[in-house]
Design a protein around this motif. Structure first.
Motif, PDB file in Angstrom:
ATOM      1  N   SER A 114     -21.649 144.015   9.674  1.00  0.00           N
ATOM      2  CA  SER A 114     -21.622 144.640  11.000  1.00  0.00           C
ATOM      3  C   SER A 114     -20.965 143.674  11.975  1.00  0.00           C
ATOM      4  O   SER A 114     -21.224 142.475  11.937  1.00  0.00           O
ATOM      5  CB  SER A 114     -23.039 144.976  11.471  1.00  0.00           C
ATOM      6  N   GLY A 115     -20.093 144.204  12.837  1.00  0.00           N
ATOM      7  CA  GLY A 115     -19.382 143.375  13.811  1.00  0.00           C
ATOM      8  C   GLY A 115     -18.043 142.887  13.308  1.00  0.00           C
ATOM      9  O   GLY A 115     -17.512 141.895  13.813  1.00  0.00           O
ATOM     10  N   ILE A 116     -17.448 143.589  12.362  1.00  0.00           N
ATOM     11  CA  ILE A 116     -16.237 143.098  11.704  1.00  0.00           C
ATOM     12  C   ILE A 116     -15.046 142.986  12.645  1.00  0.00           C
ATOM     13  O   ILE A 116     -14.124 142.194  12.400  1.00  0.00           O
ATOM     14  CB  ILE A 116     -15.873 143.993  10.484  1.00  0.00           C
ATOM     15  N   ASN A 117     -15.024 143.729  13.742  1.00  0.00           N
ATOM     16  CA  ASN A 117     -13.890 143.664  14.669  1.00  0.00           C
ATOM     17  C   ASN A 117     -14.071 142.632  15.771  1.00  0.00           C
ATOM     18  O   ASN A 117     -13.151 142.414  16.580  1.00  0.00           O
ATOM     19  CB  ASN A 117     -13.642 145.040  15.289  1.00  0.00           C
ATOM     20  N   ILE A 118     -15.220 141.994  15.819  1.00  0.00           N
ATOM     21  CA  ILE A 118     -15.483 141.019  16.874  1.00  0.00           C
ATOM     22  C   ILE A 118     -14.506 139.838  16.855  1.00  0.00           C
ATOM     23  O   ILE A 118     -14.063 139.387  17.916  1.00  0.00           O
ATOM     24  CB  ILE A 118     -16.949 140.559  16.810  1.00  0.00           C
ATOM     25  N   PRO A 119     -14.136 139.282  15.684  1.00  0.00           N
ATOM     26  CA  PRO A 119     -13.187 138.164  15.713  1.00  0.00           C
ATOM     27  C   PRO A 119     -11.904 138.487  16.485  1.00  0.00           C
ATOM     28  O   PRO A 119     -11.437 137.670  17.292  1.00  0.00           O
ATOM     29  CB  PRO A 119     -12.910 137.908  14.229  1.00  0.00           C
ATOM     30  N   GLY A 120     -11.323 139.655  16.236  1.00  0.00           N
ATOM     31  CA  GLY A 120     -10.092 140.014  16.927  1.00  0.00           C
ATOM     32  C   GLY A 120     -10.263 140.075  18.427  1.00  0.00           C
ATOM     33  O   GLY A 120      -9.374 139.655  19.199  1.00  0.00           O
ATOM     34  N   ASP A 121     -11.411 140.586  18.883  1.00  0.00           N
ATOM     35  CA  ASP A 121     -11.664 140.674  20.321  1.00  0.00           C
ATOM     36  C   ASP A 121     -11.854 139.290  20.932  1.00  0.00           C
ATOM     37  O   ASP A 121     -11.384 139.018  22.044  1.00  0.00           O
ATOM     38  CB  ASP A 121     -12.903 141.537  20.577  1.00  0.00           C
ATOM     39  N   VAL A 122     -12.537 138.412  20.220  1.00  0.00           N
ATOM     40  CA  VAL A 122     -12.735 137.053  20.725  1.00  0.00           C
ATOM     41  C   VAL A 122     -11.401 136.317  20.830  1.00  0.00           C
ATOM     42  O   VAL A 122     -11.108 135.656  21.838  1.00  0.00           O
ATOM     43  CB  VAL A 122     -13.719 136.272  19.827  1.00  0.00           C
ATOM     44  N   TYR A 123     -10.559 136.445  19.810  1.00  0.00           N
ATOM     45  CA  TYR A 123      -9.250 135.782  19.863  1.00  0.00           C
ATOM     46  C   TYR A 123      -8.398 136.329  21.002  1.00  0.00           C
ATOM     47  O   TYR A 123      -7.638 135.589  21.631  1.00  0.00           O
ATOM     48  CB  TYR A 123      -8.511 135.955  18.528  1.00  0.00           C
ATOM     49  N   GLN A 124      -8.520 137.610  21.273  1.00  0.00           N
ATOM     50  CA  GLN A 124      -7.776 138.194  22.395  1.00  0.00           C
ATOM     51  C   GLN A 124      -8.204 137.555  23.707  1.00  0.00           C
ATOM     52  O   GLN A 124      -7.365 137.197  24.549  1.00  0.00           O
ATOM     53  CB  GLN A 124      -8.013 139.702  22.452  1.00  0.00           C
ATOM     54  N   LEU A 125      -9.502 137.364  23.870  1.00  0.00           N
ATOM     55  CA  LEU A 125     -10.005 136.766  25.107  1.00  0.00           C
ATOM     56  C   LEU A 125      -9.640 135.289  25.220  1.00  0.00           C
ATOM     57  O   LEU A 125      -9.545 134.748  26.325  1.00  0.00           O
ATOM     58  CB  LEU A 125     -11.523 136.934  25.179  1.00  0.00           C
ATOM     59  N   LEU A 126      -9.421 134.637  24.085  1.00  0.00           N
ATOM     60  CA  LEU A 126      -9.072 133.218  24.098  1.00  0.00           C
ATOM     61  C   LEU A 126      -7.581 132.976  24.308  1.00  0.00           C
ATOM     62  O   LEU A 126      -7.142 131.828  24.317  1.00  0.00           O
ATOM     63  CB  LEU A 126      -9.514 132.560  22.785  1.00  0.00           C
ATOM     64  N   GLY A 127      -6.810 134.026  24.467  1.00  0.00           N
ATOM     65  CA  GLY A 127      -5.385 133.836  24.739  1.00  0.00           C
ATOM     66  C   GLY A 127      -4.474 134.725  23.941  1.00  0.00           C
ATOM     67  O   GLY A 127      -3.254 134.703  24.115  1.00  0.00           O
ATOM     68  N   ASP A 128      -5.043 135.518  23.040  1.00  0.00           N
ATOM     69  CA  ASP A 128      -4.267 136.488  22.257  1.00  0.00           C
ATOM     70  C   ASP A 128      -3.134 135.818  21.481  1.00  0.00           C
ATOM     71  O   ASP A 128      -2.009 136.314  21.440  1.00  0.00           O
ATOM     72  CB  ASP A 128      -3.710 137.583  23.187  1.00  0.00           C
ATOM     73  N   ARG A 129      -3.472 134.674  20.853  1.00  0.00           N
ATOM     74  CA  ARG A 129      -2.472 133.947  20.070  1.00  0.00           C
ATOM     75  C   ARG A 129      -2.864 133.901  18.594  1.00  0.00           C
ATOM     76  O   ARG A 129      -2.548 132.933  17.896  1.00  0.00           O
ATOM     77  CB  ARG A 129      -2.305 132.524  20.626  1.00  0.00           C
ATOM     78  N   ALA A 130      -3.567 134.937  18.137  1.00  0.00           N
ATOM     79  CA  ALA A 130      -3.998 134.986  16.740  1.00  0.00           C
ATOM     80  C   ALA A 130      -3.846 136.407  16.221  1.00  0.00           C
ATOM     81  O   ALA A 130      -3.951 137.384  16.966  1.00  0.00           O
ATOM     82  CB  ALA A 130      -5.448 134.525  16.609  1.00  0.00           C
ATOM     83  N   ASN A 131      -3.618 136.514  14.940  1.00  0.00           N
ATOM     84  CA  ASN A 131      -3.474 137.820  14.277  1.00  0.00           C
ATOM     85  C   ASN A 131      -4.606 137.952  13.262  1.00  0.00           C
ATOM     86  O   ASN A 131      -4.591 137.324  12.208  1.00  0.00           O
ATOM     87  CB  ASN A 131      -2.115 137.918  13.585  1.00  0.00           C
ATOM     88  N   TYR A 132      -5.588 138.798  13.604  1.00  0.00           N
ATOM     89  CA  TYR A 132      -6.781 138.957  12.761  1.00  0.00           C
ATOM     90  C   TYR A 132      -6.717 140.279  12.011  1.00  0.00           C
ATOM     91  O   TYR A 132      -6.373 141.318  12.576  1.00  0.00           O
ATOM     92  CB  TYR A 132      -8.043 138.919  13.631  1.00  0.00           C
ATOM     93  N   THR A 133      -7.076 140.246  10.726  1.00  0.00           N
ATOM     94  CA  THR A 133      -7.092 141.445   9.887  1.00  0.00           C
ATOM     95  C   THR A 133      -8.462 141.595   9.229  1.00  0.00           C
ATOM     96  O   THR A 133      -8.827 140.787   8.359  1.00  0.00           O
ATOM     97  CB  THR A 133      -6.022 141.373   8.789  1.00  0.00           C
ATOM     98  N   PRO A 134      -9.236 142.614   9.601  1.00  0.00           N
ATOM     99  CA  PRO A 134     -10.491 142.856   8.881  1.00  0.00           C
ATOM    100  C   PRO A 134     -10.199 143.429   7.501  1.00  0.00           C
ATOM    101  O   PRO A 134      -9.304 144.260   7.344  1.00  0.00           O
ATOM    102  CB  PRO A 134     -11.212 143.875   9.769  1.00  0.00           C
ATOM    103  N   LEU A 135     -10.934 143.006   6.514  1.00  0.00           N
ATOM    104  CA  LEU A 135     -10.710 143.456   5.136  1.00  0.00           C
ATOM    105  C   LEU A 135     -11.809 144.392   4.639  1.00  0.00           C
ATOM    106  O   LEU A 135     -11.704 144.932   3.530  1.00  0.00           O
ATOM    107  CB  LEU A 135     -10.597 142.254   4.201  1.00  0.00           C
ATOM    108  N   VAL A 136     -12.849 144.567   5.432  1.00  0.00           N
ATOM    109  CA  VAL A 136     -13.908 145.537   5.137  1.00  0.00           C
ATOM    110  C   VAL A 136     -14.214 146.280   6.431  1.00  0.00           C
ATOM    111  O   VAL A 136     -13.661 145.962   7.485  1.00  0.00           O
ATOM    112  CB  VAL A 136     -15.183 144.847   4.590  1.00  0.00           C
ATOM    113  N   ALA A 137     -15.087 147.261   6.347  1.00  0.00           N
ATOM    114  CA  ALA A 137     -15.479 148.037   7.528  1.00  0.00           C
ATOM    115  C   ALA A 137     -16.954 147.817   7.820  1.00  0.00           C
ATOM    116  O   ALA A 137     -17.741 147.445   6.938  1.00  0.00           O
ATOM    117  CB  ALA A 137     -15.206 149.527   7.296  1.00  0.00           C
ATOM    118  N   ASP A 138     -17.340 148.042   9.071  1.00  0.00           N
ATOM    119  CA  ASP A 138     -18.758 147.992   9.409  1.00  0.00           C
ATOM    120  C   ASP A 138     -19.525 148.990   8.556  1.00  0.00           C
ATOM    121  O   ASP A 138     -19.104 150.138   8.376  1.00  0.00           O
ATOM    122  CB  ASP A 138     -18.958 148.320  10.893  1.00  0.00           C
ATOM    123  N   GLY A 139     -20.646 148.536   8.014  1.00  0.00           N
ATOM    124  CA  GLY A 139     -21.454 149.385   7.145  1.00  0.00           C
ATOM    125  C   GLY A 139     -21.168 149.192   5.666  1.00  0.00           C
ATOM    126  O   GLY A 139     -21.901 149.713   4.824  1.00  0.00           O
TER     127      GLY A 139
END
Length: 277
Positions: A48-73
């Motif tokens: 649960s929370g698999i998309n949180i990394p991408g949102d955090v990186y966006q807030l830190l400057g949007d200089r990262a490319n995050y790919t989730p490999l599973v889905a919540d649940g």
């Protein structure tokens, strides 16, 4: 019950401010280069929370490319890489703790919820959460419950009424109190009453409330009381219910079982972040 994205980002910014503050003091020794990293579940569980990394990186400057490999649940086994990221080294390390704190906690809640649902083994009975959440984390905690197959109870005091044990001595006549509440809050919000004695049960039934919470009773008493409650009034069981006796309560005829431990006694799922290459 997922957060609207703008509220999610607002909360994540608060967590970043709490941890990073004016800036990561280790930045001067970090190179300005792009690196890669993996998020890995080190034990089996529900994510649960698999998309949180991408949102955090966006807030830190949007200089990262995050790919989730599973889905919540999703149920994963130990050793599963659940997400990958490439980007600015400083951002990846600055966001690591905020991301893992949330991912581990939420996945732990989702895992415990799924365990309860599977142990219950009765699709006609819902596993519910409570308001026993960590301050500031309630939306995340409650969303995690849904990822594990559970149901959200009220989010707070503002979206449903529950007349609990400490209300009884203060409200006077229950029927009068319920009628007054109906006039004030309207027909769309439910009124639930907690009962602990046969007399309170009879009064709650006579008051035609929407839901009755039967607290701290044995399965035998629970079954007897549920048989007395009209079908149009939903029932909830709570208090002293664990994985060991969950199946017994599932056979009582109750509609919902609420488990405070899902969110107040969280065993975080072990998830790591490591740079690769």
């Amino acid at each position: 019950m997922p957060l609207p994205h703008y509220e999610l980002m607002h909360e994540l910014q608060r967590y970043i401010d709490e941890d990073v503050g004016a800036g990561d003091l280790a930045v001067p020794i970090l190179p300005h280069c792009s690196v890669a990293g993996n998020f890995t579940a080190k034990q089996a569980g529900v994510i649960s929370g698999i998309n949180i990394p991408g949102d955090v990186y966006q807030l830190l400057g949007d200089r990262a490319n995050y790919t989730p490999l599973v889905a919540d649940g999703d149920q994963v086994v130990a050793g599963t890489t659940i997400g990958r990221v490439t980007g600015n080294a400083q951002d990846l390390l600055a966001g690591e703790r905020v991301i893992l704190n949330l991912l581990q906690r939420m996945s732990g809640i989702a895992t415990a919820t799924q365990q309860a649902v599977l142990t219950l083994g009765n699709a006609e009975v819902g596993i519910m959460d409570t308001r026993k959440t960590a301050p500031g984390l309630r939306p995340f905690d409650k969303y995690a419950v849904t990822c594990g197959g559970g149901i959200n109870h009220r989010m707070g005091l503002y979206d449903a009424v529950m007349i609990k044990d400490n209300h009884w001595p203060l409200i006077g006549d229950l029927s009068t109190a319920v009628q007054r509440l109906r006039q004030i809050i309207g027909p769309t919000k439910i009124i639930e009453v907690e009962v602990a004695t046969p007399a309170q049960l009879a009064t709650a039934i006579a008051s035609q409330v929407d839901m009755i919470l039967i607290d701290n009773q044995s399965p035998a008493v629970m079954q007897d009381w549920c048989q007395q409650i009209p079908a149009e009034i939903k029932t909830e069981a709570s208090g002293g219910i664990t994985l060991a006796n969950l199946a017994a309560y599932a056979q009582t005829g109750v509609d919902f079982i609420s488990l405070g431990y899902l969110t107040h006694s969280v065993d975080a799922l072990d998830i790591s972040f490591n740079l690769v290459g």
